[in-house]
Enzyme design. Structure first.
Site, short mmCIF file in Angstrom:
data_model
loop_
_atom_site.label_atom_id
_atom_site.label_comp_id
_atom_site.label_asym_id
_atom_site.label_seq_id
_atom_site.Cartn_x
_atom_site.Cartn_y
_atom_site.Cartn_z
N HIS A 36 1.20 5.22 -2.18
CA HIS A 36 1.54 6.57 -1.71
C HIS A 36 2.75 7.22 -2.35
CE1 HIS A 36 -1.24 7.25 1.61
NE2 HIS A 36 -1.06 6.01 2.05
N HIS A 40 0.83 -1.21 0.00
CA HIS A 40 0.00 0.00 0.00
C HIS A 40 0.87 1.26 0.00
CE1 HIS A 40 -2.87 3.04 1.21
NE2 HIS A 40 -2.21 3.23 2.33
N SER A 83 -3.50 1.16 -4.45
CA SER A 83 -2.79 -0.03 -3.95
C SER A 83 -3.72 -1.24 -3.85
CB SER A 83 -2.19 0.24 -2.57
OG SER A 83 -3.21 0.35 -1.59
N1 HBI Z 1 -1.24 4.86 10.74
N2 HBI Z 1 0.63 3.64 10.09
C1 HBI Z 1 -0.51 4.30 9.78
N3 HBI Z 1 -0.89 4.39 8.48
C2 HBI Z 1 -2.02 5.06 8.12
O1 HBI Z 1 -2.32 5.14 6.94
C3 HBI Z 1 -2.81 5.66 9.12
C4 HBI Z 1 -2.37 5.53 10.45
N4 HBI Z 1 -3.09 6.09 11.43
C5 HBI Z 1 -4.25 6.86 11.19
C6 HBI Z 1 -4.68 6.90 9.78
N5 HBI Z 1 -3.95 6.36 8.84
C7 HBI Z 1 -5.99 7.56 9.44
O2 HBI Z 1 -6.71 7.88 10.59
C8 HBI Z 1 -5.88 8.84 8.64
O3 HBI Z 1 -7.18 9.26 8.32
C9 HBI Z 1 -5.19 9.92 9.37
N1 NLE Z 2 -7.12 -1.25 1.20
C1 NLE Z 2 -5.78 -0.87 0.84
C2 NLE Z 2 -5.09 -1.99 0.07
O1 NLE Z 2 -5.59 -3.09 0.03
O2 NLE Z 2 -4.03 -1.77 -0.47
C3 NLE Z 2 -4.96 -0.50 2.06
C4 NLE Z 2 -5.52 0.69 2.79
C5 NLE Z 2 -4.69 1.14 3.95
C6 NLE Z 2 -5.26 2.35 4.61
FE FE Z 3 -2.25 5.02 3.45
#
Ligand code: HBI
Ligand code: NLE
Ligand code: FE
Length: 468
Positions: A316, A311, A390
Site C-alpha cells: 500500500h 502487505h 504484496s
Molecule cells: N481492515 N485492517 C483492515 N485492513 C483492510 O485492508 C480492510 C479492513 N476492513 C475491511 C476491508 N479491508 C475491506 O472490506 C475493504 O474492501 C474495505
Molecule cells: N493476500 C495479500 C498478501 O498475501 O499479501 C494480503 C491481502 C490483505 C487484504
Molecule cells: Fe490492504
C-alpha cells in the site's frame, strides 16, 4: 465559585494524589479500587461536596453507592470547619453523555447521598463517548449510522477489530505456534493503546520476523520491477531512500507516516486486525490508513489472507505518496460516511477491486514490445493493487496466469464477489488513476444520502450539511 477554586488550590498544593490525609499507599489502593479513570474533554462534569467521616474506607463505601451512570474523575478532601472528625470531600463526577446535573443529583440522592452541587459544566463535545457508539447505532446529527466527525473520532473506529487481532482461528498458520500468538498479543496491545496524535511505537522485530520480511522483499522487488505501475515504482524508491525500506530492515510506521504526510497529507495508524468495511473506509476520509504492524507467519510468506505489515508496507504505502491516488482514496472514504448498508458494500467492493486488486493498462504499452513483436497476446497490464503487490503468489497468478480481466466499470465491479481467503477470479483495469476517479465520482454522485459531507482540512473534521 471562588470557594471552589480556593478549595482546589489548597488541596492541589498538599499532594498530587489529592487525598492528603490518607497515607500514599492507601490512596493508591483507593484510587485503584474505585477505578478512577482519565476522561476525555467534552464530557459533562459535575462537581459536588459531600460530608464524610475521616476514614478512607468510609469514603470508598460512599463512592461505591454512586449510581452507575456517573463515574468519579477526581476527589479531594479537607477537614470540615464545624467538626474535626468530618471531611468535606469534593468529587468531580463524569456524567454519561446526555445526562444533566439535575438528573445526576437526583440519582445520587436516591442512593442516599447528601450532596451539594458546586458546579456543572458541559464542554461542547469534540469527540463522542465511546460507550454510546455501538456499531450500528444512529448518529445524533444525521440519523444515519454513526460516523466519525473529527479525525480524533477514528480512535473509536480503530478499536472495533472484527477479525483476528489477538486471537487466531484454528485455520490460521500461527494457531499452534505459541511464540507467534504471544507476539500477536503484544501487537494487538500496541494498536489498542494508540491514540490519535501520539507517536507510533517503534517495534523491534525478531530475527524470525526480519527473515520472513527479507525473503518476501527480495522476491517481490523482482516482480515489482516487471509488473508494478510506474507511480508505484517511483514512490517505492523514495521509501527506500527516506523510510528505511530494505531487505534487511522492517520499516517503522512512524517514519512512513511522517513521510506520507509531507507528500500527500496521508498518515497511518496502527490497528490490531481487520475492521468492518465501514470503520476502515472512514479512515480514508481523513486521509488516515489503518495499518497492521505484525508480520505474517513464516509458514506462508507469499500469500496470507489477512492484512499484515508486509502487505501494508510492500503493497500500500508507495501509492499513498501519489497525489492522484491519495485523492481517489480520500473520495472513497468521504462517500462511505453515513452511507446506507447497500451503498457501503458497493464502495467496499470498489475499494477492493481498485486499491487492493486494481490493474492499469496504458494503451501505449499494448502495441509493440522491445523485441519488435506485436504484443497483443501478452497481457500489457500493470499492477497497482496492494493485495497483488504484496503477494508474490497472487501477483504471478494475475499476470502470468490467465485470469479474467475486465474494464473497471463500477456498475459491473459491484457485482463481483470479494474473495478474502483465495486468489480473485477476476481483476479490473483502468488506464490510470484519473479514469478510476472519474468513474468513481459518476457512481457516487448517484448514491443517496440525506446530507452532504465536506472535509475541512484545517480542522481535520467533516462538516455535515443538510441536504433535504
Ligand atoms: N481492515 N485492517 C483492515 N485492513 C483492510 O485492508 C480492510 C479492513 N476492513 C475491511 C476491508 N479491508 C475491506 O472490506 C475493504 O474492501 C474495505
Ligand atoms: N493476500 C495479500 C498478501 O498475501 O499479501 C494480503 C491481502 C490483505 C487484504
Ligand atoms: Fe490492504
Amino acid at each position: 465559585l471562588n470557594h471552589l477554586e480556593d478549595f482546589k488550590r489548597r488541596f492541589r498544593r498538599s499532594g498530587s494524589l489529592g487525598i492528603p490525609f490518607v497515607p500514599e499507599q492507601d490512596a493508591k489502593q483507593l484510587k485503584k479500587e474505585l477505578s478512577i479513570r482519565e476522561v476525555d474533554e467534552g464530557q459533562p462534569v459535575l462537581t459536588v461536596i459531600v460530608k464524610t467521616p475521616k476514614n478512607p474506607k468510609a469514603i470508598a463505601a460512599m463512592l461505591a453507592t454512586m449510581p452507575d451512570d456517573v463515574s468519579v474523575k477526581h476527589i479531594e478532601t479537607r477537614d470540615a470547619k464545624e467538626n474535626q472528625n468530618t471531611l468535606d470531600t469534593l468529587i468531580e463526577l463524569e456524567l454519561d453523555y446526555g445526562m444533566d446535573s439535575e438528573q445526576a443529583m437526583k440519582l445520587m440522592r436516591l442512593n442516599g447521598l447528601n450532596v451539594n452541587e458546586v458546579s456543572f459544566s458541559i464542554q461542547p463535545p469534540q469527540t463522542v463517548n465511546e460507550k454510546l457508539v455501538e456499531p450500528g447505532s444512529n448518529d445524533a446529527i444525521t440519523g444515519c449510522e454513526w460516523f466519525p466527525k473529527h479525525i480524533k473520532d477514528l480512535d473509536i473506529c480503530a478499536k472495533r477489530v472484527i477479525m483476528y487481532g489477538a486471537g487466531l482461528d484454528a485455520d490460521h498458520p500461527g494457531f499452534k505456534d505459541q511464540d507467534y500468538r504471544r507476539r500477536r498479543l503484544m501487537f494487538a496491545e500496541v494498536a489498542m493503546e494508540h491514540k490519535h496524535g501520539e507517536a507510533i511505537p517503534r517495534i523491534e522485530y525478531t530475527e524470525s520476523e526480519r527473515k520472513t520480511w527479507g525473503v518476501i522483499y527480495r522476491k517481490l522487488r523482482e516482480l515489482h520491477k516487471k509488473y508494478a505501475c510506474q507511480e508505484f515504482l517511483d514512490n517505492f524508491e523514495l521509501l527506500e531512500r527516506h523510510c528505511g525500506y530494505s531487505e534487511n530492515n522492517v520499516p517503522q510506521l512512524e517514519d512512513i507516516s511522517k513521510f506520507l504526510r509531507a507528500k500527500t497529507g496521508f498518515r497511518v495508524r496502527p490497528v490490531a486486525g481487520y475492521l468492518s468495511a465501514r470503520d476502515f473506509l472512514a479512515g480514508l476520509a481523513y486521509r488516515v490508513f489503518f495499518c497492521t504492524q505484525y508480520v505474517r507467519h513464516h509458514a506462508d510468506p507469499f500469500y496470507t489472507p489477512e492484512p499484515d505489515t508486509v502487505h501494508e508496507l510492500m503493497g500500500h504505502m508507495a501509492l499513498f505518496a501519489d497525489p492522484d491516488f491519495a485523492q481517489f482514496s480520500h473520495e472513497i472514504g468521504l462517500a462511505s460516511l453515513g452511507a446506507s448498508e447497500d451503498d457501503l458494500n458497493k464502495l467496499a467492493t470498489l475499494y477492493f477491486f481498485s486499491i487492493e486488486f486494481g490493474l492499469s493498462c496504458d494503451s501505449h504499452t499494448d502495441t509493440i514490445d522491445t523485441t519488435g513483436k506485436e504484443n497483443h497476446k501478452k497481457q500489457p497490464y500493470k499492477v497497482y493493487g496492494a493485495g497483488l503487490l504484496s503477494s508474490a503468489g497472487e501477483l504471478q497468478h494475475a499476470i502470468e496466469g490467465e485470469p479474467t480481466v475486465l474494464r473497471f466499470d463500477p456498475d459491473r465491479v459491484v457485482q463481483q464477489e470479494c474473495l478474502i481467503t483465495t486468489f480473485q477470479t477476476a481483476y479490473f483495469y483502468t488506464r490510470n488513476f484519473e479514469e478510476a476517479q472519474q468513474k468513481l465520482r459518476m457512481f457516487t454522485n448517484n448514491m443517496k444520502r440525506p446530507f452532504v459531507v465536506r472535509y475541512n482540512a484545517y480542522t481535520e473534521s467533516v462538516e455535515v450539511l443538510n441536504n433535504q
